[in-house]
Design an enzyme around this catalytic site. Structure first.
Site: not given
Ligand code: ADP
Length: 793
Positions: A24, A165, A200, A483, A541-542, A544
């Site tokens: 991601g 996340d 609400r 101050r 304080t900004i 720092n």
């Molecule tokens: P993230 O890195 O955000 O957790 P993913 O779990 O989708 O996302 O992993 C991204 C890519 O990394 C996957 O599409 C795959 O190519 C590779 N990958 C993830 N897990 C494995 C694994 N156990 N073995 C080999 N390649 C992996």
């Protein structure tokens, strides 16, 4: 077709490093790529970018591109990942990884830096473990010759965690998580206004399948009524508990109800808790009967440009990743780059991946204590803080016996800074939960001394919880700040007021003046018994520039404002392209803000008071700019920035520097000065300042509580009874004021003696391509730029 020949190894220990983003996307990934490319080149390596994640590595060819210095210009302020990312099914299987290995060898690449989530890093580790076997198979199947694979026996991999996340164990923050949190808080702040208008309730769903970091932090930063996180479902009946808390909040007069739910939320038996279930409960005609709406934030959380923190985190971690590659030996376990509190460090990747998987397993097995235990300490601290601030007046278990109750005064000293109100709100909530009486001292020591007896309210009063409860996201200082030092107000008068109001403990939130005030109070303790009470200070304080900590509340808000300002102004030059902006930053005699902003926006030069400015330095920088514009091939049309701290020089102001540049440019490029001024104090404080405010303020009151049985002599003899809380390297610590004053403070310059960020100046310079310029002779410098040849900004 006969395989192409891998290029010969680079001379010396230099490496061919490939950078890749995977999984991601998250804001800040571009900052990491920029740092790896530029710092790698600076260290003499060749750097490649693999486009489209593992897919690009498997496919090879046009997906693997050698990068030049100027290819990554302007990337810091771009969202997403410019080298693309993809999910790649082929890489899960050995044949896919075999192709990837072949492509690496054919391009002569012997090190891989991957920025991605735990999936991507798991894949990376598998790849590294299989590497010798993959090479052997490539030889056995005649895909490559033994001579071709010979120089590539050892593959070095370094992980950078890019994820919104913040779900990776072993690091406090992942690249992108604070940007996502900022977006969430911005949205919740908007929703609050409408919620309050209509009285609400809103149920807001945020991302996080196995990790409640975003939901929890957003809850703390916005003062939400209730949060649901996967790691810690409510022990009892969540329906009953949520209704009880919401009903109580409504009873004391709150007009809005905000519930934040992580997408992976569930009850203690593992049943999913959906936003609809929460809504039905809040809206139930026979129960709370609240007009309730659901908002699912979705992909906005991923979008947008990176906040200041993610930019410099990504930059510093990118630099560290290159260092890790260059220092690796065949025996070094594969590292990933982490941050613990304020310290960037390398940790074993395998362990972090295992621990991360353990969290998901523990949640599945409903072992929630274990799940919480596997998160970092900040997570648990913040969780406890959240429970304290929402259960005010509801949880008798927290209440202390009456004889332990204290009257705790809270005062703001210095200029306003983001997070002051959030800190005050949290301190008040904690006091009330424990049975203490929190007292507001309005308008600092000046207000205390001159208006304490005013009718009908005066400068001292007990806090009202309903009023304070709305302060979580408010900027400025609601109780007023000033101050003036106690010595200026009159120490005798101040001491007599401490006595008159029976103050048992003092909590100061403020900047360098707050620190100075605390120092004066400490020294006056020998003389005035009323001052023999525990006192502690939370730096805010900004600038720092408070000794005893590497981070002050408000400094993150300030950096974000400054970065936003710089981005906008840089953009404004896109029509003319040839423009240098000289931006004056605040920060007093500390160059922290200027330097970190320089790191986050890629300034061509940063001028600080620590170093000063002289004519040779300006001449060298101007010569460099001339060269930059002469050779500019115009890939990015944005302008260039110089950041100068307001006190860097008595003579060379931003305006004068801009005028000098314009004069020297002889019409070949333009230069303007620009002063953001008080914009830097920020409107709404950043989520980092708000969440840290809550966490640190509660720790401060807990610290004061340890002195409940105080005797004057005990207080006088215990240096910790007068202290400042701070983040120092990887720890949150209270340091005795006496020690900080005597050992850590540069009093004439109103800043710490050893500013932790001084080393970062060389990183700002090397990443922006600033040449080695003559430096003013200053005893404070203590740093010399490395004599290396750099590319152009
Ligand atoms: P993230 O890195 O955000 O957790 P993913 O779990 O989708 O996302 O992993 C991204 C890519 O990394 C996957 O599409 C795959 O190519 C590779 N990958 C993830 N897990 C494995 C694994 N156990 N073995 C080999 N390649 C992996």
């Amino acid at each position: 077709m006969a395989p192409a020949q891998p290029p010969p190894p680079l001379a010396g220990k230099k490496r061919r490093i490939a950078m890749m983003t995977s999984g991601g996307d998250s804001p800040g990934m571009n900052g990491a790529t920029r740092a790896v490319v530029r710092y790698g080149i600076e260290r003499g390596c060749e750097v490649f970018c693999i486009h489209e994640g593992y897919e690009g590595l498997v496919q090879g060819g046009k997906f693997i591109k050698k990068m030049n210095w100027s290819d990554v210009r302007g990337w810091l302020s771009e969202g997403g990942t410019l080298i693309g990312t993809a999910r790649c099914m082929a890489f899960y299987e050995r044949p896919g990884r075999l192709k990837a290995a072949k492509n690496m060898v054919l391009n002569g690449i012997d090190a891989l830096i991957i920025c991605g989530g735990d999936g991507s890093l798991t894949g990376a580790d598998k790849f590294r473990a299989e590497w010798p076997g993959l090479l052997q198979e490539l030889v056995e199947t005649n895909e490559l010759t033994p001579e071709q694979t010979e120089p590539f026996k050892h593959l070095n991999i370094v992980g950078l965690v890019g994820s919104i996340d913040n779900d990776m164990s072993g690091t406090d923050a992942t690249i992108g998580c604070y940007s996502a949190l900022s977006r969430i808080c911005e949205m919740v702040d908007y929703i609050e206004a409408t919620a309050s208008s209509h009285s609400r309730a809103f149920v807001i769903e945020v991302m996080g399948r196995h990790c409640g970091w975003l939901a929890l932090m957003a809850g703390v930063a916005t003062g939400a009524d209730f949060v649901f996180i996967p790691e810690k479902p409510r022990a009892e009946n969540w329906r009953e508990e949520m209704c009880r808390i919401v009903a109580k909040h409504r009873e004391i007069g709150k007009r809005k109800t905000i519930v934040i739910v992580a997408e992976g939320a569930h009850d203690k038996d593992g049943n999913k808790i959906s936003p609809d279930m929460i809504k039905d409960l809040l809206a139930d005609k026979n129960g709370l009967a609240l007009d309730t709406r659901i908002t699912t934030l979705g992909h906005v959380q991923r979008g947008g440009t990176a906040c200041a923190y993610d930019r410099y985190l990504a930059t510093l971690q990118g630099v560290e990743a290159v260092n890790a590659v260059l220092e690796a030996t065949p025996e070094t376990p594969t590292p990933f780059i982490a941050i613990t509190e304020n310290k960037i460090c390398r940790k074993p990747l395998v362990q972090a991946v295992l621990d991360t998987k353990e969290v998901a397993k523990a949640i599945e097995a409903q072992d929630f204590d274990k799940a919480m235990g596997l998160r970092d300490t900040e997570f648990t601290d913040v969780y406890n803080s959240f429970m304290t601030t929402t259960a005010t007046g509801l949880d008798d278990k927290m209440m202390l016996p009456e004889k332990k109750h204290m009257r705790i005064a809270i005062i703001h000293v210095g200029a306003p800074a983001g997070g002051m109100n959030a800190a005050t709100r949290a301190a008040v909530a904690y006091c009330l939960t424990r049975g203490h009486t929190p007292l507001a001292i309005h308008n600092g020591f000046a207000g205390f001394a001159r208006h304490h007896g005013d009718e009908p309210i005066g400068a001292v009063r007990e806090f009202d919880w309903l009023e304070v409860d709305g302060w979580a996201s408010k900027g400025g200082s609601e109780i007023g700040t000033n101050r003036e030092l106690p010595s200026e107000s009159g120490m005798e008068l101040i001491a007599s007021l401490f006595k008159q109001y029976n103050i048992d403990g003092l909590f100061i939130v403020g900047g360098f003046e707050g620190f100075h005030a605390l120092s004066q109070l400490r020294q006056a303790r020998e003389k005035y018994s009323s001052l023999c009470i525990p006192m502690t200070m939370l730096p805010a304080t900004i600038s720092n520039n408070v000794p005893g900590t590497e981070y002050s509340l408000g400094s993150d808000t300030c950096l974000n404002e400054l970065v936003r300002y710089c981005d906008t102004i840089k953009q404004s030059a896109s029509a003319s392209r040839r423009r240098v902006f000289v931006i004056e930053s605040q920060g007093g005699r500390s160059g922290y803000v200027a330097t970190l902003a320089g790191l986050a926006v890629g300034a061509v030069a940063v001028y600080t008071p620590e170093e000063g400015i002289n004519i040779e330095m300006l001449a060298a920088d101007i010569a460099h700019l001339k060269q930059v514009f002469r050779e500019d091939s115009g890939q990015s049309r944005a302008g260039r920035l110089i950041i100068v701290n307001e006190k860097a020089s008595k003579v060379y102001s931003a305006k004068l520097i801009a005028d000098m540049i314009r004069e020297e440019a002889g019409g070949r490029f333009e230069s303007r000065d620009s002063i953001p001024g008080h914009v830097q104090q920020g409107g709404v404080p950043s989520p980092m300042d708000r969440t840290r405010a809550v966490r640190l303020a509660i720790k401060c009151i807990e610290h004061l509580e340890t002195y409940e049985d105080r005797q004057d002599a005990t207080i006088l003899n215990d240096p910790q009874s007068c202290s400042v809380i701070g983040i120092k390297q990887s720890k949150v610590v209270f340091t005795s004021m006496k020690d900080v004053e005597e050992l850590e403070t540069d009093w004439p310059n109103r800043r710490p003696k050893n500013e932790f960020w001084l080393d970062l100046r060389s990183t700002v310079d090397s990443l922006s391509g600033r040449p080695v310029v003559p430096r003013p002779e200053s005893p404070l410098v203590g740093w010399k730029a490395k004599d290396t040849k750099r590319g152009l900004a």
